[in-house]
Design a protein around this motif. Structure first.
Motif, PDB file in Angstrom:
ATOM      1  N   MET A 124       0.823  -1.102   0.230  1.00  0.00           N
ATOM      2  CA  MET A 124       0.318  -0.078  -0.276  1.00  0.00           C
ATOM      3  C   MET A 124       1.058   1.084   0.290  1.00  0.00           C
ATOM      4  SD  MET A 124      -1.205   0.376   3.531  1.00  0.00           S
ATOM      5  CE  MET A 124       0.270   0.968   5.385  1.00  0.00           C
ATOM      6  N   ARG A 125       0.663   2.966  -0.870  1.00  0.00           N
ATOM      7  CA  ARG A 125       1.346   4.252  -0.360  1.00  0.00           C
ATOM      8  C   ARG A 125       1.058   4.347   1.141  1.00  0.00           C
ATOM      9  NH1 ARG A 125      -0.963   7.861  -4.374  1.00  0.00           N
ATOM     10  NH2 ARG A 125      -2.698   7.294  -3.388  1.00  0.00           N
ATOM     11  N   ALA A 126       2.020   5.218   1.184  1.00  0.00           N
ATOM     12  CA  ALA A 126       1.856   5.425   2.797  1.00  0.00           C
ATOM     13  C   ALA A 126       2.843   6.650   2.822  1.00  0.00           C
ATOM     14  CB  ALA A 126       2.327   4.253   4.521  1.00  0.00           C
ATOM     15  N   VAL A 127       2.612   7.640   3.947  1.00  0.00           N
ATOM     16  CA  VAL A 127       3.448   9.192   3.999  1.00  0.00           C
ATOM     17  C   VAL A 127       4.195   8.001   5.474  1.00  0.00           C
ATOM     18  CG1 VAL A 127       3.742  11.264   4.219  1.00  0.00           C
ATOM     19  CG2 VAL A 127       2.217  10.849   2.729  1.00  0.00           C
ATOM     20  N   VAL A 128       5.771   8.245   4.192  1.00  0.00           N
ATOM     21  CA  VAL A 128       6.805   7.920   5.653  1.00  0.00           C
ATOM     22  C   VAL A 128       8.291   9.024   6.531  1.00  0.00           C
ATOM     23  CG1 VAL A 128       5.790   5.080   5.992  1.00  0.00           C
ATOM     24  CG2 VAL A 128       8.224   6.664   4.620  1.00  0.00           C
ATOM     25  N   ARG A 129       8.317   8.605   7.375  1.00  0.00           N
ATOM     26  CA  ARG A 129      10.069   9.310   7.480  1.00  0.00           C
ATOM     27  C   ARG A 129      10.317   8.375   8.683  1.00  0.00           C
ATOM     28  NH1 ARG A 129       6.665   9.041  11.797  1.00  0.00           N
ATOM     29  NH2 ARG A 129       6.691   9.929  13.561  1.00  0.00           N
ATOM     30  N   ARG A 130      11.229   8.620   8.371  1.00  0.00           N
ATOM     31  CA  ARG A 130      12.284   7.193   9.313  1.00  0.00           C
ATOM     32  C   ARG A 130      12.968   8.425  10.122  1.00  0.00           C
ATOM     33  NH1 ARG A 130      10.829   2.930   7.608  1.00  0.00           N
ATOM     34  NH2 ARG A 130      10.182   2.572   4.908  1.00  0.00           N
ATOM     35  N   ARG A 131      13.602   9.190  10.480  1.00  0.00           N
ATOM     36  CA  ARG A 131      14.153  10.035  11.098  1.00  0.00           C
ATOM     37  C   ARG A 131      12.971  11.186  11.446  1.00  0.00           C
ATOM     38  NH1 ARG A 131      20.021  10.551   9.178  1.00  0.00           N
ATOM     39  NH2 ARG A 131      18.796  11.473   7.651  1.00  0.00           N
ATOM     40  N   TYR A 132      13.192  12.362  12.862  1.00  0.00           N
ATOM     41  CA  TYR A 132      12.564  13.189  12.766  1.00  0.00           C
ATOM     42  C   TYR A 132      12.582  14.549  11.629  1.00  0.00           C
ATOM     43  CZ  TYR A 132      10.594  11.294  16.879  1.00  0.00           C
ATOM     44  OH  TYR A 132       9.871  10.153  17.787  1.00  0.00           O
ATOM     45  N   GLY A 133      12.333  15.056  11.313  1.00  0.00           N
ATOM     46  CA  GLY A 133      12.624  15.943  10.319  1.00  0.00           C
ATOM     47  C   GLY A 133      13.118  16.341   8.741  1.00  0.00           C
ATOM     48  N   ASP A 134      12.559  14.695   8.668  1.00  0.00           N
ATOM     49  CA  ASP A 134      13.334  13.882   7.635  1.00  0.00           C
ATOM     50  C   ASP A 134      12.123  14.633   6.032  1.00  0.00           C
ATOM     51  OD1 ASP A 134      15.356  13.037   7.718  1.00  0.00           O
ATOM     52  OD2 ASP A 134      15.272  10.763   7.519  1.00  0.00           O
ATOM     53  N   PRO A 135      12.052  14.722   5.240  1.00  0.00           N
ATOM     54  CA  PRO A 135      10.934  15.037   4.048  1.00  0.00           C
ATOM     55  C   PRO A 135      10.096  14.044   4.401  1.00  0.00           C
ATOM     56  CG  PRO A 135      13.228  15.375   3.031  1.00  0.00           C
ATOM     57  CD  PRO A 135      13.358  14.646   4.483  1.00  0.00           C
ATOM     58  N   LEU A 136       9.013  14.371   4.292  1.00  0.00           N
ATOM     59  CA  LEU A 136       8.068  13.310   4.118  1.00  0.00           C
ATOM     60  C   LEU A 136       7.811  12.805   3.293  1.00  0.00           C
ATOM     61  CD1 LEU A 136       4.952  14.823   6.087  1.00  0.00           C
ATOM     62  CD2 LEU A 136       7.152  13.885   6.342  1.00  0.00           C
ATOM     63  N   GLY A 140      -6.883   6.046  14.552  1.00  0.00           N
ATOM     64  CA  GLY A 140      -5.763   4.904  13.908  1.00  0.00           C
ATOM     65  C   GLY A 140      -4.707   4.656  13.746  1.00  0.00           C
ATOM     66  N   ASP A 141      -3.444   3.565  13.846  1.00  0.00           N
ATOM     67  CA  ASP A 141      -2.020   3.668  13.735  1.00  0.00           C
ATOM     68  C   ASP A 141      -0.997   4.016  12.200  1.00  0.00           C
ATOM     69  OD1 ASP A 141      -2.377   2.697  16.039  1.00  0.00           O
ATOM     70  OD2 ASP A 141      -2.141   0.695  16.017  1.00  0.00           O
ATOM     71  N   GLY A 142      -1.395   5.154  12.121  1.00  0.00           N
ATOM     72  CA  GLY A 142      -0.206   5.647  10.958  1.00  0.00           C
ATOM     73  C   GLY A 142      -1.470   5.718   9.648  1.00  0.00           C
ATOM     74  N   THR A 143      -2.139   6.973   9.807  1.00  0.00           N
ATOM     75  CA  THR A 143      -3.700   6.745   8.621  1.00  0.00           C
ATOM     76  C   THR A 143      -2.847   7.340   7.725  1.00  0.00           C
ATOM     77  OG1 THR A 143      -4.094   9.215  10.386  1.00  0.00           O
ATOM     78  CG2 THR A 143      -4.685   6.576  10.937  1.00  0.00           C
ATOM     79  N   PHE A 144      -2.089   8.129   7.520  1.00  0.00           N
ATOM     80  CA  PHE A 144      -1.220   8.553   6.214  1.00  0.00           C
ATOM     81  C   PHE A 144      -1.211   7.103   5.180  1.00  0.00           C
ATOM     82  CE2 PHE A 144      -0.431  13.235   7.837  1.00  0.00           C
ATOM     83  CZ  PHE A 144      -1.363  13.374   8.476  1.00  0.00           C
ATOM     84  N   ALA A 145      -2.311   6.753   5.010  1.00  0.00           N
ATOM     85  CA  ALA A 145      -1.648   5.302   4.350  1.00  0.00           C
ATOM     86  C   ALA A 145      -3.511   4.843   4.060  1.00  0.00           C
ATOM     87  CB  ALA A 145      -0.770   4.621   5.040  1.00  0.00           C
ATOM     88  N   GLU A 146      -2.984   4.034   2.431  1.00  0.00           N
ATOM     89  CA  GLU A 146      -3.803   3.561   2.639  1.00  0.00           C
ATOM     90  C   GLU A 146      -5.243   2.631   2.607  1.00  0.00           C
ATOM     91  OE1 GLU A 146      -2.787   3.580  -2.899  1.00  0.00           O
ATOM     92  OE2 GLU A 146      -2.620   2.124  -1.525  1.00  0.00           O
ATOM     93  N   LEU A 147      -4.793   1.949   4.177  1.00  0.00           N
ATOM     94  CA  LEU A 147      -4.994   1.271   4.715  1.00  0.00           C
ATOM     95  C   LEU A 147      -4.465   1.118   6.583  1.00  0.00           C
ATOM     96  CD1 LEU A 147      -4.658  -2.574   2.776  1.00  0.00           C
ATOM     97  CD2 LEU A 147      -6.823  -1.201   3.942  1.00  0.00           C
ATOM     98  N   ALA A 148      -5.095   0.996   7.575  1.00  0.00           N
ATOM     99  CA  ALA A 148      -4.423   1.375   8.882  1.00  0.00           C
ATOM    100  C   ALA A 148      -5.436   0.390   9.702  1.00  0.00           C
ATOM    101  CB  ALA A 148      -5.072   3.006   9.474  1.00  0.00           C
ATOM    102  N   VAL A 149      -4.508  -0.091  10.704  1.00  0.00           N
ATOM    103  CA  VAL A 149      -5.245  -0.902  11.800  1.00  0.00           C
ATOM    104  C   VAL A 149      -5.633   0.225  13.097  1.00  0.00           C
ATOM    105  CG1 VAL A 149      -4.955  -2.157  13.787  1.00  0.00           C
ATOM    106  CG2 VAL A 149      -4.104  -2.650  11.787  1.00  0.00           C
ATOM    107  N   SER A 150      -7.298  -0.074  13.579  1.00  0.00           N
ATOM    108  CA  SER A 150      -7.662   0.624  14.735  1.00  0.00           C
ATOM    109  C   SER A 150      -8.503  -0.442  15.831  1.00  0.00           C
ATOM    110  CB  SER A 150      -8.459   1.732  13.756  1.00  0.00           C
ATOM    111  OG  SER A 150      -9.235   2.841  15.176  1.00  0.00           O
TER     112      SER A 150
END
Ligand SMILES: NC(=O)c1ccc[n+]([C@@H]2O[C@H](COP(=O)([O-])OP(=O)(O)OC[C@H]3O[C@@H](n4cnc5c(N)ncnc54)[C@H](OP(=O)(O)O)[C@@H]3O)[C@@H](O)[C@H]2O)c1
Length: 318
Positions: free
Chosen positions: A1-13, A95-105
């Motif tokens: 699925m597609r999701a918006v991530v950042r590995r470290r704080y302050g990294d570009p999304l 939910g957990d990580g909702t900037f994504a096509e699917l999220a768990v709640s």
């Protein structure tokens, strides 16, 4: 699925292909149609103020790489122990990580979406609507006929708070920039003060502080002798605490004055979401969405939130 991530704080999304989550026995998998964008998301993207990292979100790196907490969408799967929701139900909540096509709640973090409300509108409720409800009704003990002052009345929490205070029978004064005065009046404020041209004068039974970063002393001056102050938050202050020391000092001072001084740590639960859903279904409450962005433009949505002074809320749509 597609999701918006950042590995470290302050990294570009970044928008990335990531493995889709699955629902555990007590969990609900939601196909996300919209996700709320708020100041809390920016704090978790940047790790600022540093107090956020110490609050369990990951000291050196974010514990969850996928951003986002608020959502609205359609139930895609339920675990065998879920009894109250079915595949196909339209829901909103967190939910957990909702900037994504699917999220768990879970059932405890979701409620059914009223038909009257769009997915984008519903996605803005769990963070800001719940903070407004808990701030006014629970922490603020607001009663019908009381006078309430809402600082930041045209923002995310404020635009819900003006409407909810009216529903609870209060007389509302809203403080906002001139550009939002018409909005705040249309939401039900009897009086509007433009913070650029003057400070509010008078005394209120309840002051709900969502913006401006006024000192505790200045806030107390706005209260009646037995009035209540609820500090929801603000975006001013240093990189360590960002003004949250005001909440701490309010708590310390609380036992030594007739005034009731408190901070707020809101949490969206199903009963709170259901209360808001009933008001939305009846037309008493309508989330105000200033602008929506596609998932891939999450970074622009956050920039807009931080710089653009949105009227009400911002959401991502999928
Ligand atoms: N404690 C909790 O559980 C909780 C829950 C939710 C949110 N929060 C926090 O609460 C704060 C507000 O959240 P939000 O989503 O409502 O943010 P927001 O949408 O950015 O709204 C803040 C509002 O404050 C207004 N403002 C700026 N300066 C002001 C001043 N001097 N006097 C009065 N108003 C002023 C802004 O108006 P202009 O844009 O026109 O300048 C803006 O509309 C944030 O810090 C957030 O992190 C805390």
């Amino acid at each position: 699925m597609r999701a918006v991530v950042r590995r470290r704080y302050g990294d570009p999304l970044e928008i990335r292909e990531t493995p889709a989550p699955a629902a555990g026995p007590r969990e609900v998998l939601v196909e996300v149609r919209a996700a709320g964008v708020d100041q809390g998301v920016w704090h978790l993207a940047t790790g600022l103020p540093y107090a956020v990292r110490a609050a369990g979100f990951g000291l050196r790196r974010p514990r969850r790489p996928i951003l986002g907490l608020d959502l609205a969408g359609v139930v895609a799967a339920v675990g065998p122990e879920v009894t109250g929701l079915r595949v196909g139900d339209e829901v909103f909540g967190t939910g957990d990580g909702t900037f994504a096509e699917l999220a768990v709640s879970t059932e405890r973090r979701l409620a059914r979406k009223p038909e009257r409300i769009s997915f984008a509108q519903a996605a803005t409720v769990a963070g800001s609507g719940v903070a407004a409800l808990q701030g006014l009704r629970d922490a603020g003990r607001l009663r019908s006929g009381q006078r309430v002052l809402i600082l930041g009345a045209g923002g995310g929490v404020g635009s819900f708070a003006v409407q909810i205070a009216r529903i609870l029978g209060a007389e509302v004064t809203g403080v906002c920039s001139a550009a939002k005065a018409d909005l705040v009046r249309s939401l039900g404020a009897a009086h509007v003060v433009d913070y650029a041209t003057g400070e509010p004068t008078g005394r209120w039974d309840l002051v709900l502080d969502t913006g401006g970063g006024r000192t505790l002393r200045a806030l107390r001056h706005l209260l009646t002798p037995a009035g209540t102050l609820v500090i929801v938050g603000g975006e001013r202050g240093g990189r360590w605490l960002q003004g949250s020391d005001r909440q701490l000092r309010a708590g310390l001072l609380n036992g030594f004055t007739r005034q009731h001084l408190t901070g707020l740590l809101s949490k969206a639960t199903a009963p709170l979401l259901e209360t808001l859903a009933a008001w939305m279904a009846s037309g008493a409450l309508t989330p105000v969405v200033d602008r929506t962005f596609p998932l891939a433009e999450a970074a622009s949505a956050l920039d807009y939130l931080r710089a653009g002074h949105p009227r009400g809320k911002v959401a991502l749509t999928l």
